[in-house]
Design an enzyme around this catalytic site. Structure first.
Site, PDB file in Angstrom:
ATOM      1  N   ARG A 116       0.865  -1.197   0.000  1.00  0.00           N
ATOM      2  CA  ARG A 116       0.000   0.000   0.000  1.00  0.00           C
ATOM      3  C   ARG A 116       0.889   1.229   0.000  1.00  0.00           C
ATOM      4  O   ARG A 116       1.772   1.344   0.853  1.00  0.00           O
ATOM      5  CB  ARG A 116      -0.914   0.033   1.232  1.00  0.00           C
ATOM      6  CG  ARG A 116      -1.542   1.420   1.422  1.00  0.00           C
ATOM      7  CD  ARG A 116      -2.585   1.496   2.505  1.00  0.00           C
ATOM      8  NE  ARG A 116      -3.812   0.837   2.105  1.00  0.00           N
ATOM      9  CZ  ARG A 116      -4.993   1.034   2.688  1.00  0.00           C
ATOM     10  NH1 ARG A 116      -5.089   1.865   3.712  1.00  0.00           N
ATOM     11  NH2 ARG A 116      -6.051   0.398   2.272  1.00  0.00           N
TER      12      ARG A 116
ATOM     13  N   HIS B 254      -7.563   0.771  -6.103  1.00  0.00           N
ATOM     14  CA  HIS B 254      -7.733   0.013  -4.853  1.00  0.00           C
ATOM     15  C   HIS B 254      -8.413  -1.324  -5.195  1.00  0.00           C
ATOM     16  O   HIS B 254      -9.584  -1.543  -4.874  1.00  0.00           O
ATOM     17  CB  HIS B 254      -8.585   0.835  -3.874  1.00  0.00           C
ATOM     18  CG  HIS B 254      -8.553   0.332  -2.465  1.00  0.00           C
ATOM     19  ND1 HIS B 254      -7.697  -0.669  -2.031  1.00  0.00           N
ATOM     20  CD2 HIS B 254      -9.275   0.699  -1.370  1.00  0.00           C
ATOM     21  CE1 HIS B 254      -7.897  -0.887  -0.750  1.00  0.00           C
ATOM     22  NE2 HIS B 254      -8.849  -0.078  -0.320  1.00  0.00           N
TER      23      HIS B 254
ATOM     24  N   GLN C 215     -10.351  -3.915  -2.763  1.00  0.00           N
ATOM     25  CA  GLN C 215     -11.654  -3.399  -2.326  1.00  0.00           C
ATOM     26  C   GLN C 215     -12.752  -3.779  -3.335  1.00  0.00           C
ATOM     27  O   GLN C 215     -13.914  -4.002  -2.951  1.00  0.00           O
ATOM     28  CB  GLN C 215     -11.551  -1.872  -2.194  1.00  0.00           C
ATOM     29  CG  GLN C 215     -12.822  -1.174  -1.772  1.00  0.00           C
ATOM     30  CD  GLN C 215     -13.098  -1.229  -0.284  1.00  0.00           C
ATOM     31  OE1 GLN C 215     -12.217  -0.990   0.531  1.00  0.00           O
ATOM     32  NE2 GLN C 215     -14.327  -1.550   0.082  1.00  0.00           N
TER      33      GLN C 215
ATOM     34  N   ASP D 241     -16.961   8.028  -1.051  1.00  0.00           N
ATOM     35  CA  ASP D 241     -15.669   7.851  -0.370  1.00  0.00           C
ATOM     36  C   ASP D 241     -15.302   9.216   0.219  1.00  0.00           C
ATOM     37  O   ASP D 241     -15.939  10.223  -0.108  1.00  0.00           O
ATOM     38  CB  ASP D 241     -14.625   7.396  -1.413  1.00  0.00           C
ATOM     39  CG  ASP D 241     -13.235   7.181  -0.826  1.00  0.00           C
ATOM     40  OD1 ASP D 241     -13.113   7.007   0.399  1.00  0.00           O
ATOM     41  OD2 ASP D 241     -12.248   7.195  -1.614  1.00  0.00           O
TER      42      ASP D 241
ATOM     43  N   CYS E   5     -16.250   2.557   1.153  1.00  0.00           N
ATOM     44  CA  CYS E   5     -15.108   1.680   1.453  1.00  0.00           C
ATOM     45  C   CYS E   5     -14.648   1.836   2.909  1.00  0.00           C
ATOM     46  O   CYS E   5     -14.002   0.956   3.445  1.00  0.00           O
ATOM     47  CB  CYS E   5     -13.964   1.966   0.494  1.00  0.00           C
ATOM     48  SG  CYS E   5     -13.469   3.703   0.470  1.00  0.00           S
TER      49      CYS E   5
ATOM     50  N   ARG F 247     -14.030  -7.578   2.920  1.00  0.00           N
ATOM     51  CA  ARG F 247     -12.621  -7.323   2.584  1.00  0.00           C
ATOM     52  C   ARG F 247     -11.772  -8.544   2.918  1.00  0.00           C
ATOM     53  O   ARG F 247     -10.892  -8.943   2.166  1.00  0.00           O
ATOM     54  CB  ARG F 247     -12.076  -6.110   3.350  1.00  0.00           C
ATOM     55  CG  ARG F 247     -12.682  -4.757   3.022  1.00  0.00           C
ATOM     56  CD  ARG F 247     -12.470  -4.345   1.582  1.00  0.00           C
ATOM     57  NE  ARG F 247     -11.086  -4.416   1.166  1.00  0.00           N
ATOM     58  CZ  ARG F 247     -10.116  -3.569   1.548  1.00  0.00           C
ATOM     59  NH1 ARG F 247     -10.383  -2.547   2.316  1.00  0.00           N
ATOM     60  NH2 ARG F 247      -8.867  -3.736   1.122  1.00  0.00           N
TER      61      ARG F 247
HETATM   62  N1  NVA Z   1      -9.677   7.320  -1.286  1.00  0.00           N
HETATM   63  C1  NVA Z   1      -9.345   6.844   0.034  1.00  0.00           C
HETATM   64  C2  NVA Z   1      -9.636   5.379   0.144  1.00  0.00           C
HETATM   65  C3  NVA Z   1      -9.383   4.794   1.505  1.00  0.00           C
HETATM   66  C4  NVA Z   1      -9.678   3.333   1.583  1.00  0.00           C
HETATM   67  C5  NVA Z   1      -7.879   7.129   0.297  1.00  0.00           C
HETATM   68  O1  NVA Z   1      -7.045   6.905  -0.584  1.00  0.00           O
HETATM   69  O2  NVA Z   1      -7.559   7.608   1.391  1.00  0.00           O
HETATM   70  N1   CP Z   2     -11.218   0.519   2.893  1.00  0.00           N
HETATM   71  C1   CP Z   2      -9.934   0.476   3.288  1.00  0.00           C
HETATM   72  O1   CP Z   2      -9.035   0.227   2.504  1.00  0.00           O
HETATM   73  O2   CP Z   2      -9.740   0.683   4.614  1.00  0.00           O
HETATM   74  P1   CP Z   2      -8.331   0.837   5.350  1.00  0.00           P
HETATM   75  O3   CP Z   2      -7.722   2.128   4.873  1.00  0.00           O
HETATM   76  O4   CP Z   2      -8.680   0.860   6.808  1.00  0.00           O
HETATM   77  O5   CP Z   2      -7.463  -0.327   4.990  1.00  0.00           O
END
Ligand code: NVA
Ligand code: CP
Length: 328
Positions: A106, A133, A136, A229, A270, A315
């Site tokens: 990540r 992502h 997800q 989101d 998400c 998830r």
């Molecule tokens: N768009 C958000 C998704 C988190 C799961 C981010 O990148 O922070």
């Molecule tokens: N939805 C998601 O990816 O959550 P986290 O950022 O907690 O992993």
């Protein structure tokens, strides 16, 4: 279906049949877990999780799923390794590839996870980049399948920043699965034209469609799924908050939006979500801009139409399926 050895970096890399296979396998592994049937078929394998951004769901899902499959896990936090500072991604990939059976990453640019996969020699799973992502997506599609009974022909409306990881991934996934994807947002937040053109072409083949609109009533009318989101994603500077609030407030998911959608519509997110003042950022934004809720109202978040916690549970089952399919 043989996906052994494949990396899972973005949904563009997979056919509709392969995506459907991941969703079906996730459902099967979920059912095994619920029935208490052991599925530790990957005993003796080791995986490493690299997180350059924070996480609750993704990290916990990888760890629980790996343990259920009989695997051992190493977690590298944003500060706890040499990655990017003293050691290049290419070198890191070649080191970790000698020790582990799979790598989760990540972080920031998609090109980083792509480079990791190019040099690791083992499957790499994208746990979120700025652009995509993908893990997800399997959870979200499994959730829609469970709640609505089908995917083909579902009217799926995404509201908010439609040009970032979630919007991009959902547009690709919906197009691949023959769904009717609508990005309903301010035109400055419409997805990249090249990606949109790609998705429109895919949708022509699958019987789906891709629509971009600024009109909330038209966009959300008779929707089966309303999805949103956060307005500001991890890694984005604080200065963007004022613009995002100004531009995206008309696209907040609230009771009015849910009333335009079908009575049977579900609300998805998400997570994490800003729907109340019970978080540090929520309180900071409240002090600065006076908002008590952001991308979704607390009423919708807590309503019977909201399936966000089923989605969060999925998830784990879907990440398990992705690891199983690519390692077994
Ligand atoms: N768009 C958000 C998704 C988190 C799961 C981010 O990148 O922070
Ligand atoms: N939805 C998601 O990816 O959550 P986290 O950022 O907690 O992993």
């Amino acid at each position: 279906m043989n996906l052994k050895g494949r990396s899972f970096l973005k949904l563009k890399d997979f056919t509709p049949e392969e995506i459907t296979y991941f969703i079906t396998l996730a459902g099967e592994l979920k059912s095994k877990k619920k029935q208490g049937i052991a599925h530790d078929d990957l005993k003796g394998k080791n995986i490493v999780l690299i997180f350059e951004k924070t996480s609750t769901r993704t990290r916990c899902s990888f760890e629980v799923a790996a343990h259920d499959l009989g695997m051992h896990v190493t977690y590298l936090d944003p500060a706890g390794s040499q990655i990017g500072k003293k050691e290049s991604i290419k070198d890191t990939a070649r080191v970790l590839g000698r020790m582990y059976d799979g790598i989760e990453y990540r972080g920031f640019g998609q090109e980083i996870v792509e480079e990791l996969a190019e040099y690791a020699g083992i499957p790499v799973w994208n746990g979120l980049t700025n652009e995509f992502h993908p893990t997800q997506m399997i959870a979200d599609m499994l959730t829609i399948q469970e709640k609505l009974g089908h995917l083909q022909g579902v009217k799926f409306v995404y509201m908010g920043d439609a040009r970032y990881n979630m919007g991009n991934s959902l547009m690709v996934t919906c197009a691949k699965l023959g769904m009717d994807y609508v990005a309903c947002t301010n035109k400055d937040y419409f997805p990249d034209p090249d990606l949109t053109a790609y998705c429109k072409k895919v949708a022509e083949e699958t019987g789906g469609s891709v629509t971009l609109t600024e009109n909330v009533e038209e966009g959300t009318k008779d929707a089966d799924v309303i999805y949103t989101d956060v307005w500001v994603s991890m890694g984005e500077p604080e200065e963007v908050w004022a613009d995002r609030i100004r531009d995206l407030t008309p696209y907040q998911v609230n009771e009015k939006v849910m009333n335009y959608a079908k009575d049977t519509a579900i609300f998805m997110h998400c997570l994490p979500a800003f729907h109340d003042l019970e978080t540090g950022i929520g309180r900071q934004i409240h002090e600065k801009f006076g908002l008590t809720e952001m991308e979704v109202t607390n009423d919708v978040f807590e309503s019977d139409q909201s399936v966000v916690f089923d989605e969060a549970e999925n998830r784990m089952h879907s990440i398990k399926a992705i690891m199983y399919a690519t390692l077994k």
